[in-house]
Design a protein around this motif. Structure first.
Motif, mmCIF file in Angstrom:
data_model
loop_
_atom_site.group_PDB
_atom_site.id
_atom_site.type_symbol
_atom_site.label_atom_id
_atom_site.label_comp_id
_atom_site.label_asym_id
_atom_site.label_seq_id
_atom_site.Cartn_x
_atom_site.Cartn_y
_atom_site.Cartn_z
ATOM 1 N N ALA A 410 0.820 -1.205 0.000
ATOM 2 C CA ALA A 410 0.000 0.000 0.000
ATOM 3 C C ALA A 410 0.857 1.259 0.000
ATOM 4 O O ALA A 410 0.488 2.270 -0.608
ATOM 5 C CB ALA A 410 -0.933 -0.004 1.211
ATOM 6 N N LYS A 411 2.011 1.217 0.662
ATOM 7 C CA LYS A 411 2.894 2.385 0.643
ATOM 8 C C LYS A 411 3.452 2.594 -0.763
ATOM 9 O O LYS A 411 3.561 3.740 -1.234
ATOM 10 C CB LYS A 411 4.028 2.224 1.645
ATOM 11 C CG LYS A 411 4.859 3.486 1.810
ATOM 12 C CD LYS A 411 5.674 3.477 3.075
ATOM 13 C CE LYS A 411 6.313 4.839 3.329
ATOM 14 N NZ LYS A 411 7.019 4.894 4.626
ATOM 15 N N HIS A 412 3.825 1.518 -1.425
ATOM 16 C CA HIS A 412 4.249 1.600 -2.829
ATOM 17 C C HIS A 412 3.163 2.293 -3.647
ATOM 18 O O HIS A 412 3.448 3.200 -4.451
ATOM 19 C CB HIS A 412 4.515 0.187 -3.352
ATOM 20 C CG HIS A 412 4.815 0.109 -4.812
ATOM 21 N ND1 HIS A 412 6.071 -0.153 -5.302
ATOM 22 C CD2 HIS A 412 4.015 0.236 -5.912
ATOM 23 C CE1 HIS A 412 6.037 -0.182 -6.619
ATOM 24 N NE2 HIS A 412 4.795 0.052 -7.015
ATOM 25 N N MET A 413 1.910 1.873 -3.448
ATOM 26 C CA MET A 413 0.801 2.443 -4.200
ATOM 27 C C MET A 413 0.647 3.929 -3.909
ATOM 28 O O MET A 413 0.434 4.740 -4.817
ATOM 29 C CB MET A 413 -0.492 1.709 -3.861
ATOM 30 C CG MET A 413 -0.535 0.280 -4.343
ATOM 31 S SD MET A 413 -0.465 0.132 -6.135
ATOM 32 C CE MET A 413 -1.855 1.128 -6.601
ATOM 33 N N ALA A 414 0.734 4.309 -2.638
ATOM 34 C CA ALA A 414 0.556 5.714 -2.260
ATOM 35 C C ALA A 414 1.638 6.590 -2.893
ATOM 36 O O ALA A 414 1.343 7.675 -3.409
ATOM 37 C CB ALA A 414 0.567 5.848 -0.743
ATOM 38 N N LEU A 415 2.868 6.134 -2.853
ATOM 39 C CA LEU A 415 3.965 6.902 -3.442
ATOM 40 C C LEU A 415 3.807 7.008 -4.960
ATOM 41 O O LEU A 415 4.085 8.056 -5.558
ATOM 42 C CB LEU A 415 5.306 6.260 -3.093
ATOM 43 C CG LEU A 415 5.702 6.350 -1.619
ATOM 44 C CD1 LEU A 415 6.915 5.467 -1.340
ATOM 45 C CD2 LEU A 415 6.002 7.798 -1.225
#
Length: 464
Positions: A410-415
């Motif tokens: 999810a952090k990958h997606m947010a960035l």
């Protein structure tokens, strides 16, 4: 059974985790849907909530305004797979890395293993810093093999990753034979591997994440099933249509796991809905202490996981023994409103037949429920932008193993959503990326390949 386009059933079986719901369960931030949003996230489970969380925290860290974000959920908050799993935050420190070592080499194998391992600490940090009440506990896992072939195979896999220097394997403790049975407390154990993990109340974690996001301005709309996400003219965004109207979005994120092909039909054979079953066991009488969480591996296809709870109850998932060979009961099934009937009795007497010293305890089945997982064809999730669909993203297909993969995915997606790119430190492993080759592969789904192998072997044995 699954339809050509899988969607959540109106009401699923009641899981233990959702026996006491929180106010945000049916929350709608606004009476009507917004007409426009920068980002629409479809799904309010672990994945959708985590993407929103990282969008909020990263926007603040980068000193930029928070994009307008709408989360759309077909049913109640965290009513899908996350609200129906075993509450087991258990990384895989050796088996997956051993497979990736053969196909992608050491660097990628290390990334896959450490990517999962880091999430235990980061979720713990989130829980403690935010004051979330979700029964988070660090634990040890007893990963037990009960057949000789499985014991040999896990031993070989562990040896490969230790020799290769994969960091997560270096602290695993392995015992065999009588020592394995004594250490694990599992009757008939052939081997036992012990390593670190965690456990928690997943519904409470996700709902408190959602509450925090809503307090920061994220718009949550539960009981709002999405029926389509369609691109408008090139460069003009996406029209997301729901049962309550439509929203125009610059970007749309499919955090839809087993239901992904309902909105992305090209994934029909790539991410398949798979029905699983869990139970809560409870009893009033005295029983031997149990502190570890467990994996019980009976053979290549049959395995259970077991998580003790602070109240003395135990959550068990698996039960493949009683339904796996009947493909229609679990594979490509999107309905969690019914139990897998052949497996309903499986949990009766579970502790008594598997654990030493539990023979005369009164631990019995208290509750049984089902959930729909998303199994990808190659065993890895899809995390990134959908090929040939700019502005459309996916974070799904976690193969019943999402708890130690989703938070960082999810952090990958947010960035990616905020910056258009992801730095190496926060990127998902190469096998997770939705390349055109993965997206368009015609290779048979790995779950089907294994099922065919098991079924064929069973037929051969029955003729002997």
């Amino acid at each position: 059974m699954a339809s050509p386009r899988p969607f959540p059933s109106p009401r699923g079986t009641e899981s233990y985790w959702r026996s006491s719901t929180l106010p945000i369960d049916t929350h709608r931030s606004t009476t009507d849907l917004p007409r426009h949003a920068d980002i629409v996230i479809i799904g309010a489970g672990y994945c959708g909530a985590s993407i929103a969380h990282h969008l909020v925290t990263e926007s603040e860290r980068q000193g930029r305004p928070l994009p307008s974000i709408v989360i759309l959920e077909a049913r109640q908050a965290c009513s899908g797979a996350t609200g129906r799993n075993g509450g087991h935050l258990k990384p895989d420190p050796y088996l997956r890395a051993a497979r990736v070592l053969e196909t992608h080499g050491k660097e990628v194998a290390e990334h896959v293993a450490s990517f999962e391992a880091r999430q235990v600490q980061e979720v713990q940090d989130l829980v403690h810093s935010s004051g979330f009440d979700c029964d988070f506990e660090e634990t040890m896992v007893s990963d037990v093999c009960l057949d000789d072939a499985g014991s040999r195979n896990t031993g070989v896999a562990l040896s490969k990753v230790v020799t290769a220097g994969i960091s997560t394997a270096q602290t695993i403790e392995r015992s065999t034979g009588l020592e394995a049975e004594q250490i694990s407390g599992v009757r008939g154990a052939k081997s036992c591997l012990k390593y670190k993990a965690a456990r928690l109340w997943p519904y409470r974690l996700i709902c408190q994440m959602l509450e925090d996001c809503v307090s920061q301005g994220v718009n949550l709309q539960t009981m709002t099933p999405v029926t389509s996400s369609v691109a408008r003219d090139e460069g003009s965004g996406w029209k997301v249509t729901t049962s309550r109207g439509s929203i125009m979005a610059s970007s749309v994120v499919h955090a839809t796991n087993g239901y992904s092909s309902g909105l992305l039909p090209e994934l029909q054979d790539r991410i398949v809905p798979v029905r699983g079953i869990c139970a809560r066991l409870a009893g009033q009488g005295a029983h031997p202490p149990i502190s570890d969480s467990y994996m019980l591996r009976f053979n290549d296809f049959e395995y259970d996981y077991l998580v003790p709870r602070p109240d003395g109850s135990i959550v068990v998932g698996g039960a493949r023994r009683d339904f796996y060979k009947n493909l229609d009961t679990w594979f490509n099934v999107d309905d969690d409103s019914m139990l897998i009937e052949p497996a309903r009795p499986y949990f009766d007497g579970y502790m008594q037949r598997n654990f030493i010293g539990w023979e005369n305890t009164d631990m019995k089945t208290d509750q049984v429920w089902t959930g729909i997982m998303g199994y990808s064809w190659d065993g890895f999730p899809y995390v990134g932008e959908v090929p040939r669909k700019p502005g459309s993203y996916i974070c799904a297909g976690f193969n019943g193993h999402g708890m130690p993969q989703i938070f960082h995915s999810a952090k990958h997606m947010a960035l990616l959503l905020l910056n258009g790119k992801v730095d190496k430190e926060h990127a998902v492993p190469i096998p997770y990326q939705p390349t055109a080759a993965r997206w368009n592969s015609s290779q048979e789904h790995s779950s089907l390949t294994l099922w065919r192998s098991v079924t064929k072997e069973s037929q051969v044995r029955s003729r002997l």
